[in-house]
Structure formats: C-alpha cells, structure tokens
Scaffold this motif. Sequence first.
Motif, PDB file in Angstrom:
ATOM      1  N   ALA A  25       0.817  -1.219   0.000  1.00 43.65           N
ATOM      2  CA  ALA A  25       0.000   0.000   0.000  1.00 43.65           C
ATOM      3  C   ALA A  25       0.849   1.266   0.000  1.00 43.65           C
ATOM      4  O   ALA A  25       0.322   2.354  -0.248  1.00 43.65           O
ATOM      5  CB  ALA A  25      -0.925   0.007   1.216  1.00 43.65           C
ATOM      6  N   VAL A  26       2.150   1.150   0.260  1.00 39.12           N
ATOM      7  CA  VAL A  26       2.991   2.343   0.381  1.00 39.12           C
ATOM      8  C   VAL A  26       3.045   3.127  -0.924  1.00 39.12           C
ATOM      9  O   VAL A  26       2.836   4.340  -0.955  1.00 39.12           O
ATOM     10  CB  VAL A  26       4.406   1.965   0.853  1.00 39.12           C
ATOM     11  CG1 VAL A  26       5.376   3.114   0.631  1.00 39.12           C
ATOM     12  CG2 VAL A  26       4.394   1.594   2.327  1.00 39.12           C
ATOM     13  N   LEU A  27       3.356   2.453  -2.030  1.00 41.40           N
ATOM     14  CA  LEU A  27       3.487   3.164  -3.300  1.00 41.40           C
ATOM     15  C   LEU A  27       2.150   3.726  -3.799  1.00 41.40           C
ATOM     16  O   LEU A  27       2.119   4.856  -4.292  1.00 41.40           O
ATOM     17  CB  LEU A  27       4.133   2.278  -4.353  1.00 41.40           C
ATOM     18  CG  LEU A  27       5.654   2.096  -4.216  1.00 41.40           C
ATOM     19  CD1 LEU A  27       6.194   1.192  -5.314  1.00 41.40           C
ATOM     20  CD2 LEU A  27       6.374   3.441  -4.226  1.00 41.40           C
ATOM     21  N   PRO A  28       1.028   2.986  -3.706  1.00 44.82           N
ATOM     22  CA  PRO A  28      -0.251   3.610  -4.088  1.00 44.82           C
ATOM     23  C   PRO A  28      -0.569   4.862  -3.263  1.00 44.82           C
ATOM     24  O   PRO A  28      -1.074   5.844  -3.806  1.00 44.82           O
ATOM     25  CB  PRO A  28      -1.273   2.495  -3.841  1.00 44.82           C
ATOM     26  CG  PRO A  28      -0.499   1.237  -4.003  1.00 44.82           C
ATOM     27  CD  PRO A  28       0.858   1.542  -3.453  1.00 44.82           C
ATOM     28  N   PHE A  29      -0.273   4.826  -1.977  1.00 48.00           N
ATOM     29  CA  PHE A  29      -0.509   6.012  -1.137  1.00 48.00           C
ATOM     30  C   PHE A  29       0.364   7.172  -1.607  1.00 48.00           C
ATOM     31  O   PHE A  29      -0.110   8.298  -1.771  1.00 48.00           O
ATOM     32  CB  PHE A  29      -0.195   5.684   0.323  1.00 48.00           C
ATOM     33  CG  PHE A  29      -0.383   6.850   1.272  1.00 48.00           C
ATOM     34  CD1 PHE A  29      -1.563   6.991   1.975  1.00 48.00           C
ATOM     35  CD2 PHE A  29       0.617   7.796   1.456  1.00 48.00           C
ATOM     36  CE1 PHE A  29      -1.749   8.065   2.842  1.00 48.00           C
ATOM     37  CE2 PHE A  29       0.445   8.867   2.313  1.00 48.00           C
ATOM     38  CZ  PHE A  29      -0.742   9.007   3.009  1.00 48.00           C
ATOM     39  N   THR A  30       1.643   6.895  -1.850  1.00 49.64           N
ATOM     40  CA  THR A  30       2.573   7.946  -2.262  1.00 49.64           C
ATOM     41  C   THR A  30       2.166   8.533  -3.611  1.00 49.64           C
ATOM     42  O   THR A  30       2.212   9.755  -3.811  1.00 49.64           O
ATOM     43  CB  THR A  30       4.001   7.386  -2.339  1.00 49.64           C
ATOM     44  OG1 THR A  30       4.346   6.782  -1.078  1.00 49.64           O
ATOM     45  CG2 THR A  30       5.009   8.465  -2.666  1.00 49.64           C
ATOM     46  N   ALA A  31       1.761   7.665  -4.543  1.00 49.16           N
ATOM     47  CA  ALA A  31       1.355   8.139  -5.864  1.00 49.16           C
ATOM     48  C   ALA A  31       0.090   8.987  -5.775  1.00 49.16           C
ATOM     49  O   ALA A  31      -0.028  10.026  -6.431  1.00 49.16           O
ATOM     50  CB  ALA A  31       1.137   6.949  -6.795  1.00 49.16           C
ATOM     51  N   ALA A  32      -0.870   8.549  -4.972  1.00 40.71           N
ATOM     52  CA  ALA A  32      -2.109   9.315  -4.823  1.00 40.71           C
ATOM     53  C   ALA A  32      -1.838  10.661  -4.170  1.00 40.71           C
ATOM     54  O   ALA A  32      -2.431  11.680  -4.555  1.00 40.71           O
ATOM     55  CB  ALA A  32      -3.117   8.523  -3.993  1.00 40.71           C
ATOM     56  N   ALA A  33      -0.935  10.699  -3.207  1.00 42.38           N
ATOM     57  CA  ALA A  33      -0.597  11.959  -2.549  1.00 42.38           C
ATOM     58  C   ALA A  33       0.078  12.918  -3.512  1.00 42.38           C
ATOM     59  O   ALA A  33      -0.113  14.134  -3.427  1.00 42.38           O
ATOM     60  CB  ALA A  33       0.302  11.697  -1.341  1.00 42.38           C
ATOM     61  N   ALA A  34       0.861  12.376  -4.448  1.00 45.16           N
ATOM     62  CA  ALA A  34       1.554  13.237  -5.412  1.00 45.16           C
ATOM     63  C   ALA A  34       0.587  13.842  -6.420  1.00 45.16           C
ATOM     64  O   ALA A  34       0.854  14.917  -6.960  1.00 45.16           O
ATOM     65  CB  ALA A  34       2.637  12.429  -6.139  1.00 45.16           C
ATOM     66  N   ARG A  35      -0.531  13.161  -6.670  1.00 46.77           N
ATOM     67  CA  ARG A  35      -1.484  13.666  -7.667  1.00 46.77           C
ATOM     68  C   ARG A  35      -2.268  14.868  -7.182  1.00 46.77           C
ATOM     69  O   ARG A  35      -2.796  15.638  -7.983  1.00 46.77           O
ATOM     70  CB  ARG A  35      -2.435  12.534  -8.082  1.00 46.77           C
ATOM     71  CG  ARG A  35      -1.789  11.471  -8.956  1.00 46.77           C
ATOM     72  CD  ARG A  35      -2.842  10.577  -9.586  1.00 46.77           C
ATOM     73  NE  ARG A  35      -3.549   9.773  -8.630  1.00 46.77           N
ATOM     74  CZ  ARG A  35      -3.174   8.539  -8.263  1.00 46.77           C
ATOM     75  NH1 ARG A  35      -2.077   8.005  -8.784  1.00 46.77           N
ATOM     76  NH2 ARG A  35      -3.866   7.851  -7.392  1.00 46.77           N
ATOM     77  N   GLY A  36      -2.372  15.028  -5.889  1.00 46.63           N
ATOM     78  CA  GLY A  36      -3.102  16.178  -5.370  1.00 46.63           C
ATOM     79  C   GLY A  36      -3.023  16.224  -3.863  1.00 46.63           C
ATOM     80  O   GLY A  36      -3.556  15.351  -3.185  1.00 46.63           O
ATOM     81  N   ARG A  37      -2.334  17.220  -3.352  1.00 44.69           N
ATOM     82  CA  ARG A  37      -2.211  17.345  -1.906  1.00 44.69           C
ATOM     83  C   ARG A  37      -2.733  18.716  -1.480  1.00 44.69           C
ATOM     84  O   ARG A  37      -2.577  19.702  -2.190  1.00 44.69           O
ATOM     85  CB  ARG A  37      -0.756  17.158  -1.465  1.00 44.69           C
ATOM     86  CG  ARG A  37       0.206  18.170  -2.065  1.00 44.69           C
ATOM     87  CD  ARG A  37       1.638  17.959  -1.570  1.00 44.69           C
ATOM     88  NE  ARG A  37       2.230  16.737  -2.054  1.00 44.69           N
ATOM     89  CZ  ARG A  37       3.515  16.434  -1.888  1.00 44.69           C
ATOM     90  NH1 ARG A  37       4.314  17.250  -1.246  1.00 44.69           N
ATOM     91  NH2 ARG A  37       3.996  15.302  -2.363  1.00 44.69           N
TER      92      ARG A  37
END
Length: 220
Positions: A25-37
């Motif tokens: 789950a680490v990389l999906p979380f990081t990728a989603a955070a990069a798309r919009g924070r």
Amino acid sequence: MRILAAGDAAVLVEFPGSGGPVSPAVLPFTAAAARGRPAGIVDVIPAARTVAVTFSPAAIAPDVVRTWCADLAARAVADAAGAGGSAEPPGEALVIPVVYDGPDLDAVAGATGLTRAEVIDAHTGTGWTVAFTGFAPGFGYLVGGDPRLEVPRRSTPRTRVPAGSVGLAGPFSGVYPRSSPGGWQLIGTTAAELWQPRRDPPALLAPGTRVRFARAGEAT
C-alpha cells in the motif's frame, strides 16, 4: 493501519505488514498523494511500511491532515488488495547499464547456487521498482527482482564502496550514488549518475520509478 503523530508538524501512516519487505500500500498512497495534496502539505516520504507526511501547522490543521491521510490510506490498502500486491507502477522503465565485475559476484553465485552468468541473467531479466529512498542522497531500495537473488549482507561491511557499485542485500538491489561505507554484496558497477545536485531533480531514482538493469553495451 494506524496514523501516528510525529511531532507537531508531521504524521506517520503505518501500514500493516504483508509478509514481504515492503507494504504493497505504500506506493499507491505515495502516488495518490503526489497527484493532489492540500495546501500546507510539505512532503510525503515513503519507507518500507510507513509514510511520513510533513505539513505546516500555520497553513493546515493537524486534524485535516490526519483525515486526508486516513482517506488516502484506506484507498491505498484497497487498491493494493485488489491488485494482489503485484501491480506495476505506470511509465517506461529506466534502463541502467551495468558492467558485472563486482567483487562479490562469485560469493553471490555460491550463496544462491547459480552460476555467474545465471546471477547476471537473473538481475537483468526481471524489472525492479524503487520502493523508497534513503541511506544516502539518491540511493533507491529496489524490489521486485528475481527471488533467487535474495542474499544476506556481508558479515563484515566495507569501509569504502566506490560510487556506481551495484549491490544486493536481502530482497533489495541498489546502486551506491557516491563513495561510502556499505555492507551490500557488490555484483557490478554502472556509470549512471544517481545523484547530481545541479540536475532537476537531483536524484535519478524516486519512489515508484521502474528500473531495468542491462549489461553495459546492450542498452542506450
């Protein structure tokens, strides 16, 4: 999954273990955070099973950060479960050419029961992904390689490992971006510049980057 306070300007998202070296789950979380924070989020820093999220308390309330992280984390866990932990990040793989001349190549062959040629074929024959970075600027911990290459660190670390050395340790592969002490099993060297402060971005590897190693001369 837990969200823990880490001082007054950061939270730590802690994902459950999955039996592997890195929580899926680490990389999906990081990728989603990069798309919009949200405004006020300063940085998102992944590790093996945690992600640190730093923020500016003057710009965003801690409760808002925790809620945002909880929502992203729940979706990341669901996405990882739906993909069976095997989904590759999007994008073309970065090819790193390697001269397989490492001083530990024979030791790795002996530990794995493979020949030198089979070690090289295993290292180049499977795609890797940068799970997280650390240890030194530009150093990426790569996962997803051939499981036959899992070897322990050296019993006695070297006091100096040359820049560009390509190594193995446990389930990870990595490239030393600069000369430093280190205990990984060294199987080759690359001329690729992993860290260049004048470059934008300075690091060649970032979490989620797909990597493929190739024998030097076989890649552009």
